[in-house]
Scaffold this motif. Structure first.
Motif, PDB file in Angstrom:
ATOM      1  N   ASN A 295      42.247  49.665  68.724  1.00 45.74           N
ATOM      2  CA  ASN A 295      41.201  49.720  69.744  1.00 45.74           C
ATOM      3  C   ASN A 295      40.509  48.394  69.983  1.00 45.74           C
ATOM      4  O   ASN A 295      39.710  48.276  70.917  1.00 45.74           O
TER       5      ASN A 295
ATOM      6  N   TYR B 190      47.454  46.905  66.392  1.00 43.47           N
ATOM      7  CA  TYR B 190      47.702  47.501  67.706  1.00 43.47           C
ATOM      8  C   TYR B 190      46.756  48.692  67.892  1.00 43.47           C
ATOM      9  O   TYR B 190      47.184  49.832  68.033  1.00 43.47           O
TER      10      TYR B 190
ATOM     11  N   ARG C 199      47.325  40.789  62.970  1.00 45.97           N
ATOM     12  CA  ARG C 199      47.229  41.406  64.295  1.00 45.97           C
ATOM     13  C   ARG C 199      47.520  42.898  64.206  1.00 45.97           C
ATOM     14  O   ARG C 199      48.491  43.312  63.574  1.00 45.97           O
TER      15      ARG C 199
ATOM     16  N   ASN D  78      39.998  39.659  70.493  1.00 51.07           N
ATOM     17  CA  ASN D  78      40.776  40.775  71.018  1.00 51.07           C
ATOM     18  C   ASN D  78      41.910  40.251  71.890  1.00 51.07           C
ATOM     19  O   ASN D  78      41.812  39.175  72.473  1.00 51.07           O
ATOM     20  N   TYR D  79      42.974  41.008  71.938  1.00 52.68           N
ATOM     21  CA  TYR D  79      44.035  40.739  72.905  1.00 52.68           C
ATOM     22  C   TYR D  79      44.396  42.068  73.560  1.00 52.68           C
ATOM     23  O   TYR D  79      43.779  43.102  73.287  1.00 52.68           O
ATOM     24  N   GLU D  80      45.399  42.056  74.434  1.00 49.87           N
ATOM     25  CA  GLU D  80      45.627  43.237  75.272  1.00 49.87           C
ATOM     26  C   GLU D  80      46.015  44.490  74.496  1.00 49.87           C
ATOM     27  O   GLU D  80      45.846  45.614  74.969  1.00 49.87           O
ATOM     28  N   LYS D  81      46.496  44.334  73.231  1.00 54.37           N
ATOM     29  CA  LYS D  81      46.958  45.507  72.483  1.00 54.37           C
ATOM     30  C   LYS D  81      46.126  45.811  71.244  1.00 54.37           C
ATOM     31  O   LYS D  81      46.447  46.740  70.513  1.00 54.37           O
ATOM     32  N   GLY D  82      45.099  45.047  70.977  1.00 58.13           N
ATOM     33  CA  GLY D  82      44.303  45.309  69.785  1.00 58.13           C
ATOM     34  C   GLY D  82      43.453  44.114  69.393  1.00 58.13           C
ATOM     35  O   GLY D  82      42.973  43.368  70.240  1.00 58.13           O
TER      36      GLY D  82
ATOM     37  N   SER E 207      44.504  53.014  64.785  1.00 61.13           N
ATOM     38  CA  SER E 207      45.894  53.211  65.181  1.00 61.13           C
ATOM     39  C   SER E 207      46.761  53.348  63.932  1.00 61.13           C
ATOM     40  O   SER E 207      46.438  52.822  62.869  1.00 61.13           O
TER      41      SER E 207
ATOM     42  N   SER F 183      41.438  49.721  62.949  1.00 58.61           N
ATOM     43  CA  SER F 183      42.164  49.608  64.224  1.00 58.61           C
ATOM     44  C   SER F 183      42.163  50.917  65.000  1.00 58.61           C
ATOM     45  O   SER F 183      42.299  50.918  66.226  1.00 58.61           O
TER      46      SER F 183
END
Length: 369
Positions: free
Chosen positions: A302, A300, A298, A352-356, A278, A276
């Motif tokens: 890249n 959070y 899920r 992918n989604y908006e945060k990861g 993160s 990730s």
């Protein structure tokens, strides 16, 4: 001369095929004769008797793969209807008004129906053979992907272990305690990664039957217990990683191999941790709706490069190991996840989604208690 021998060989094969299918033909025509005799006892409608024989011919064509059997049955049906069920009885008479047309019509209908049924049977055999070839090709592709991922994912940590141990042995006297500890820690991490790879490879052999087809033995298991066991195992290895778990309040039972599903969850959690980019938490979301229970991992971070999404579970891994980091190769792990979930009759995908990035897999036939 070669053409003559080929025609002779084809004729011999056709005769042998007819002989093999002769018992089936006799059985069906005998049954049709018995039914027709009973029917004729109560009604003298020859048309209905012709339909009975036509039906028997169609069934013969479906049960055999020989044109000769259908044609032989057609000839028998036409002649027997004329001989036994058409006045004057027990006598062949093709001179009656309209019967030659009836004879030719029944003969054509019977032969055509027989030919169509045999053609459909042969097409079905060809389709089954094509499906078998596609299955074998898919199996070979999976093996090739696993071998490619294995050679990559195992070679990198082994190289790191050898390099770190050589550095430690050659420079032990000039290294500080902190540097020594760092090298040993790197060796330990890569050894753990190798252990995970070996477990994945053993799981591949566990779910392959003697034909190489993925299969599992499923039992009713609590979804909550399997998730808890997998998360607890992950936290023992990575105590500093925060995993937020969300599961349904109701008691959910799902047919599965719990050991393999735990491994899928662990592989996906490790994938989120290593790839990730993160240090944020990892969410594990379970849900049960419709015919499938789903589990989503899920992060959070890249996200996943779009060009990798289509081949992510085919041995390519998340980032292609461009940096040389031993943890960058998740080819075996993700390929194994797909194999396990497919063997359970489920589906796995990444997006992918908006945060990861998030990975979701489904398992069928869940029950709520």
């Amino acid at each position: 001369m070669k053409i003559f021998h080929k025609e002779k060989s084809d004729l011999k094969a056709a005769v042998m095929n007819l002989v093999r299918n002769l018992p089936i033909t006799i059985e069906y025509m005998a049954a049709a004769t018995l039914v027709s005799t009973v029917f004729f006892y109560f009604s003298t409608n020859v048309t209905n008797i012709s339909i009975i024989y036509t039906l028997a011919i169609i069934l013969i064509a479906r049960a055999t793969s020989c044109y000769g059997a259908g044609i032989l049955a057609s000839l028998f049906g036409v002649f027997w209807v004329n001989f036994a069920f058409t006045y004057p009885y027990m006598t062949l008479n093709f001179t009656m008004s309209g019967y030659p047309i009836t004879f030719v019509g029944m003969m054509l209908i019977s032969c055509l129906a027989s030919s169509i049924c045999i053609m459909i049977t042969k097409q079905n055999v060809q389709l089954q053979e094509k499906d078998r070839m596609l299955l074998n090709a898919e199996k070979e592709t999976m093996k090739a992907n696993l071998m490619r991922a294995m050679s990559h994912d195992l070679r990198t940590p082994l190289t790191t272990i050898i390099g770190s141990s050589s550095t430690y042995l050659n420079q032990e006297g000039s290294m500080s305690a902190e540097e020594k500890r760092k090298l040993v820690q790197n060796i330990e991490e890569d050894a753990q990664w190798l252990l995970t790879m070996v477990e994945n490879l053993l799981s591949v052999t566990r779910i392959q039957d003697e034909r190489g087809v993925a299969t599992v033995i499923k039992t009713e298991e609590s979804l909550e217990e399997v998730i808890s066991s997998a998360v607890e195992r992950f936290r023992k290895r990575f105590p500093d990683v925060h995993v937020h778990v969300s599961i349904p309040e109701s008691f959910i039972m799902v047919p599965m191999d719990p050991t393999l599903i735990e491994q899928v969850i662990n592989n996906l959690l490790e994938n989120a941790y290593f790839h990730s980019g993160s240090h944020g938490p990892i969410d594990l979301l379970a849900a049960a709706d419709g015919p499938y229970a789903s589990i989503t991992i899920r992060d959070y971070g890249n996200g996943i490069r779009p060009e990798l999404l289509d081949t992510l579970f085919d041995g390519g891994g998340v980032s292609g190991n461009q940096t040389g980091d031993s943890h960058k190769g998740m080819g075996i792990g993700l390929t194994l996840c797909k194999t396990i979930i497919n063997a359970h009759g489920g589906h796995i995908e990444a997006s992918n989604y908006e945060k990861g990035a998030l990975f979701t897999f489904t398992l069928p036939d869940w029950r709520e208690y």
